[in-house]
Design an enzyme around this catalytic site. Sequence first.
Site, PDB file in Angstrom:
ATOM      1  N   ASP A  76      59.791  58.972  46.591  1.00 43.37           N
ATOM      2  CA  ASP A  76      59.038  59.567  45.424  1.00 43.37           C
ATOM      3  C   ASP A  76      59.795  59.926  44.273  1.00 43.37           C
ATOM      4  O   ASP A  76      59.466  61.035  43.570  1.00 43.37           O
ATOM      5  CB  ASP A  76      58.351  61.191  45.872  1.00 43.37           C
ATOM      6  CG  ASP A  76      57.818  61.050  47.328  1.00 43.37           C
ATOM      7  OD1 ASP A  76      56.593  60.229  47.170  1.00 43.37           O
ATOM      8  OD2 ASP A  76      57.874  61.552  48.125  1.00 43.37           O
ATOM      9  N   HIS A 104      53.356  54.239  44.896  1.00 37.58           N
ATOM     10  CA  HIS A 104      54.024  54.200  43.354  1.00 37.58           C
ATOM     11  C   HIS A 104      52.963  54.433  42.538  1.00 37.58           C
ATOM     12  O   HIS A 104      51.923  53.570  42.078  1.00 37.58           O
ATOM     13  CB  HIS A 104      54.513  52.755  43.225  1.00 37.58           C
ATOM     14  CG  HIS A 104      55.983  52.557  44.131  1.00 37.58           C
ATOM     15  ND1 HIS A 104      56.540  51.185  44.083  1.00 37.58           N
ATOM     16  CD2 HIS A 104      56.329  53.454  45.022  1.00 37.58           C
ATOM     17  CE1 HIS A 104      57.611  51.518  45.060  1.00 37.58           C
ATOM     18  NE2 HIS A 104      57.339  52.702  45.767  1.00 37.58           N
TER      19      HIS A 104
END
Length: 488
Positions: A76, A104
């Site tokens: 992340d 993403h």
Amino acid sequence: MSLSTVNHAAAAAAAAAGPGKSFSAAAPAAPSVRLPRTRAPAAAAVSAAAVGADRAADRVSALSQVSGVLGSQWGDEGKGKLVDVLAPRFDIVARCQGGANAGHTIYNSEGKKFALHLVPSGILHEGTLCVVGNGAVIHVPGFFNEIDGLESNGVNCNGRILVSDRAHLLFDLHQAVDGLREAELANSFIGTTKRGIGPCYSSKVTRNGLRVCDLRHMDTFGDKLDVLFKDATSRFEGFEYSKSMLREEVERYKRFAERLEPFIADTVHLLNESIQQKKKILVEGGQATMLDIDFGTYPFVTSSSPSAGGICTGLGIAPRCIGDLIGVVKAYTTRVGSGPFPTELFGEEGDLLRKSGMEFGTTTGRPRRCGWLDIVALKYCCEINGFSSLNLTKLDVLSGLPEVKLGVSYNQPDGQKLQSFPGDLDTLEQVQVKYEVLPGWQSDISSVRSYSELPLAAQRYVERIEELVGVPVHYIGVGPGRDALIYK
């Protein structure tokens, strides 16, 4: 403690006000934390943008023929955004490992949000070929859903995505088994995304998995799938299996096979031939080094190798071909799921950081655990991967804090300093973190596009990170949009 008024929640809301909507549901919104803020002059931002454009061109054009973008925390970090920014200068963007457990988030030039899971982040650029390599695992229904979502939002995928014939197939049964496995572990659960990633890689290692190339042989597909179903039944009491279920799954995959055929390719040959032809390849890593099956905080890890070694095994290209590797790291640290987290912040401090940074998982929507930047872990990731540079993301989230901290060393309970990142989780869970405290900055940096325009305290924070890990920071993220990037 207070955090930035201009945070990622506000930026995402502004982006959503533009044309169109995201095709993927956004993570749960969190309330903004608002404080008075001094804004950067608009004229300064414009002139800084001109300087930044030249520096950006120099930075990107200097990258090697085969370059990679890898996570250097617990995932992340914002890898997708950097890949999206760099992709126009590359012919191919390739995923080398993982599956739909990756999340993403990127924005196109109109501010429209796209949440990608398996499709490489280069897909928004018309001239870029996207490759899903042999090291990835493919959930075919999810793959098609992602493509359908992209195309319904005006993104042309025809002839632009290739999937390795050697990649393993992830079935719904793997996802069912994933949930059963977590239930069995009870209080010691790993905290997976329950997308079936671990069980699919388990099938691969025990050599009863099916690969994409098996879809070209439907006469034997059912027999191979039968072995997989029987294995799941023998290991998990709660897994139901019947011959009718098998027949339905085979018929379903007959339809999938026909649609998937144009996407299937020998990507090992394609990539090596492309290297011979001097084409530029950008590798997009999923997850991150601290989740690596070998180097991460085992067993609280993923089932593949999101570090530099995974590029070679996941794409079939030689180590000598790999050049620049960019490590992506947040200006603070986050983690989803279970496992040790030495610099974790609890209570109000952690909550404020989570809300300001909109720290909710792209894949699961789960709130991320938040803490200060862990320099010990970052140095460890830099050693393993040999990063040539770093992309420091979400620096803007730290705006408004009176002070910022860096976790610079680990001490054992007896006060003895650890010389390296420990592999023993019992040791890691007991470490006492020594922090270095730096002054914070109050001004809004989300519109800054030149390093020299950053507050001196923010510059000092960046430079201290460089000094501590020994790797230069070349890219600094100050917001979610494509243009919210400073080239240093």
